[in-house]
Write a protein that holds these residues in place. Structure first.
Motif, short mmCIF file in Angstrom:
data_model
loop_
_atom_site.label_atom_id
_atom_site.label_comp_id
_atom_site.label_asym_id
_atom_site.label_seq_id
_atom_site.Cartn_x
_atom_site.Cartn_y
_atom_site.Cartn_z
N GLY A 139 37.13 31.92 54.65
CA GLY A 139 36.70 30.53 54.69
C GLY A 139 35.19 30.50 54.65
N PRO A 140 34.61 29.46 54.07
CA PRO A 140 33.17 29.43 53.85
C PRO A 140 32.32 29.76 55.08
N ALA A 141 32.75 29.40 56.27
CA ALA A 141 31.94 29.64 57.46
C ALA A 141 31.96 31.11 57.90
N HIS A 142 32.91 31.89 57.38
CA HIS A 142 33.11 33.25 57.87
C HIS A 142 32.90 34.33 56.80
N GLU A 143 32.62 33.93 55.58
CA GLU A 143 32.60 34.90 54.49
C GLU A 143 31.27 35.63 54.38
N ARG A 144 31.38 36.91 54.02
CA ARG A 144 30.20 37.73 53.76
C ARG A 144 30.51 38.66 52.60
N ASN A 145 29.52 39.40 52.15
CA ASN A 145 29.68 40.31 51.01
C ASN A 145 30.20 39.56 49.78
N ILE A 146 29.59 38.43 49.47
CA ILE A 146 30.02 37.60 48.34
C ILE A 146 29.44 38.18 47.06
N LEU A 147 30.31 38.51 46.12
CA LEU A 147 29.91 39.07 44.83
C LEU A 147 29.71 37.99 43.78
N LEU A 148 30.41 36.86 43.94
CA LEU A 148 30.32 35.75 42.99
C LEU A 148 30.71 34.46 43.69
N SER A 149 29.91 33.42 43.48
CA SER A 149 30.28 32.05 43.87
C SER A 149 30.33 31.26 42.57
N TYR A 150 31.46 30.64 42.30
CA TYR A 150 31.67 29.96 41.02
C TYR A 150 32.30 28.60 41.24
N THR A 151 31.91 27.64 40.43
CA THR A 151 32.58 26.35 40.34
C THR A 151 32.89 26.09 38.88
N ASN A 152 34.07 25.54 38.60
CA ASN A 152 34.40 25.27 37.22
C ASN A 152 33.59 24.11 36.65
N GLY A 153 32.77 23.48 37.48
CA GLY A 153 31.80 22.52 36.98
C GLY A 153 30.75 23.20 36.11
N SER A 154 30.66 24.52 36.20
CA SER A 154 29.72 25.31 35.40
C SER A 154 30.32 25.76 34.08
N GLY A 155 31.59 25.45 33.85
CA GLY A 155 32.24 25.87 32.62
C GLY A 155 32.28 27.39 32.52
N GLY A 156 31.91 27.92 31.37
CA GLY A 156 31.94 29.35 31.14
C GLY A 156 30.73 30.09 31.67
N ASP A 157 29.76 29.38 32.23
CA ASP A 157 28.56 30.01 32.80
C ASP A 157 28.90 30.53 34.19
N VAL A 158 29.67 31.60 34.23
CA VAL A 158 30.27 32.10 35.46
C VAL A 158 29.23 32.50 36.50
N PHE A 159 28.17 33.19 36.08
CA PHE A 159 27.18 33.69 37.02
C PHE A 159 25.93 32.82 37.11
N GLY A 160 25.94 31.67 36.45
CA GLY A 160 24.80 30.76 36.51
C GLY A 160 23.56 31.28 35.82
N ASP A 161 23.75 32.18 34.84
CA ASP A 161 22.61 32.77 34.13
C ASP A 161 22.52 32.32 32.68
N ARG A 206 24.78 32.68 30.37
CA ARG A 206 25.71 33.41 29.51
C ARG A 206 27.10 32.79 29.64
N THR A 207 27.74 32.54 28.50
CA THR A 207 29.07 31.93 28.51
C THR A 207 30.10 32.72 27.71
N ASP A 208 29.75 33.90 27.25
CA ASP A 208 30.67 34.67 26.41
C ASP A 208 31.39 35.76 27.19
N TRP A 209 31.69 35.51 28.45
CA TRP A 209 32.36 36.50 29.30
C TRP A 209 33.80 36.70 28.88
N ASP A 210 34.25 37.94 28.93
CA ASP A 210 35.67 38.23 28.84
C ASP A 210 36.06 38.94 30.14
N VAL A 211 37.33 39.22 30.31
CA VAL A 211 37.82 39.79 31.57
C VAL A 211 37.17 41.15 31.85
#
Length: 181
Positions: free
Chosen positions: A54-76, A78-83
């Motif tokens: 849960g947001p109040a207890h989480e640590r060691n976060i590798l990625l925070s994403y919202t689908n409001g960002s579309g394909g810009d997964v890492f906020g940098d 870049r939108t051509d990510w594949d799995v």
């Protein structure tokens, strides 16, 4: 496979975490929420043993994403990510967290079952705007988001995934919440 209309970022992120498990990073998990704004948000993280998710207890976060960002997964930008590329980038971040390689076969099995039941879809652990029957966390459930209609219909037709709880609320479209870290 890039993040186009056929591969949504939500599904690609879940698939990338599953790939991380195959690469030996079973300590990596996904926490996913649906907010009142209509956005699906997730954190890919490495919880420590006994951590609450849960947001109040989480640590060691590798990625925070919202689908409001579309394909810009890492906020940098870049939108051509594949799995594979997503998994590779997450693996580089996970290498910095020793517990990312901690075996967690119960979670890896849970995530594989979720991917099977949703045909590569994703899930929601809790929601900001909910009605009582959608209190997923307190009910010990996650809500499934299917990759397509056929997967939803197949899952609903399986008698093992149906039923109602003590309040008369359906279990259809849900599965038990992931095991605790």
């Amino acid at each position: 496979m890039s993040l186009d209309a056929s591969v949504r970022p939500e599904a690609a992120i879940i698939a990338a975490v599953s790939r991380l498990h195959e690469l030996g990073f079973q300590g990596v998990r996904v926490a996913a929420n649906h907010y009142a704004t209509g956005h699906w948000r997730c954190r890919v993280l490495v919880p420590e043993s006994g951590d609450m998710i849960g947001p109040a207890h989480e640590r060691n976060i590798l990625l925070s994403y919202t689908n409001g960002s579309g394909g810009d997964v890492f906020g940098d930008g870049r939108t051509d990510w594949d799995v594979v590329a997503l998994a590779d980038r997450l693996a580089r971040a996970a290498e910095e967290v020793p517990s990312a390689v901690r075996p967690d076969p119960r979670y890896a099995t849970w995530l594989a079952e979720l991917r099977r039941r949703t045909a590569g879809g994703w899930f929601v652990m809790w929601e900001d705007a909910y009605v009582p029957e959608q209190m997923w966390e307190s009910r010990g459930l996650v809500r499934l988001v299917y990759a397509d209609r056929a997967a939803a219909e197949a899952d609903a037709a399986d008698p093992a995934h149906c039923g109602v709880d003590e309040n008369g609320w359906s279990f259809t479209g849900t599965m038990p919440a992931p095991p605790r870290p």
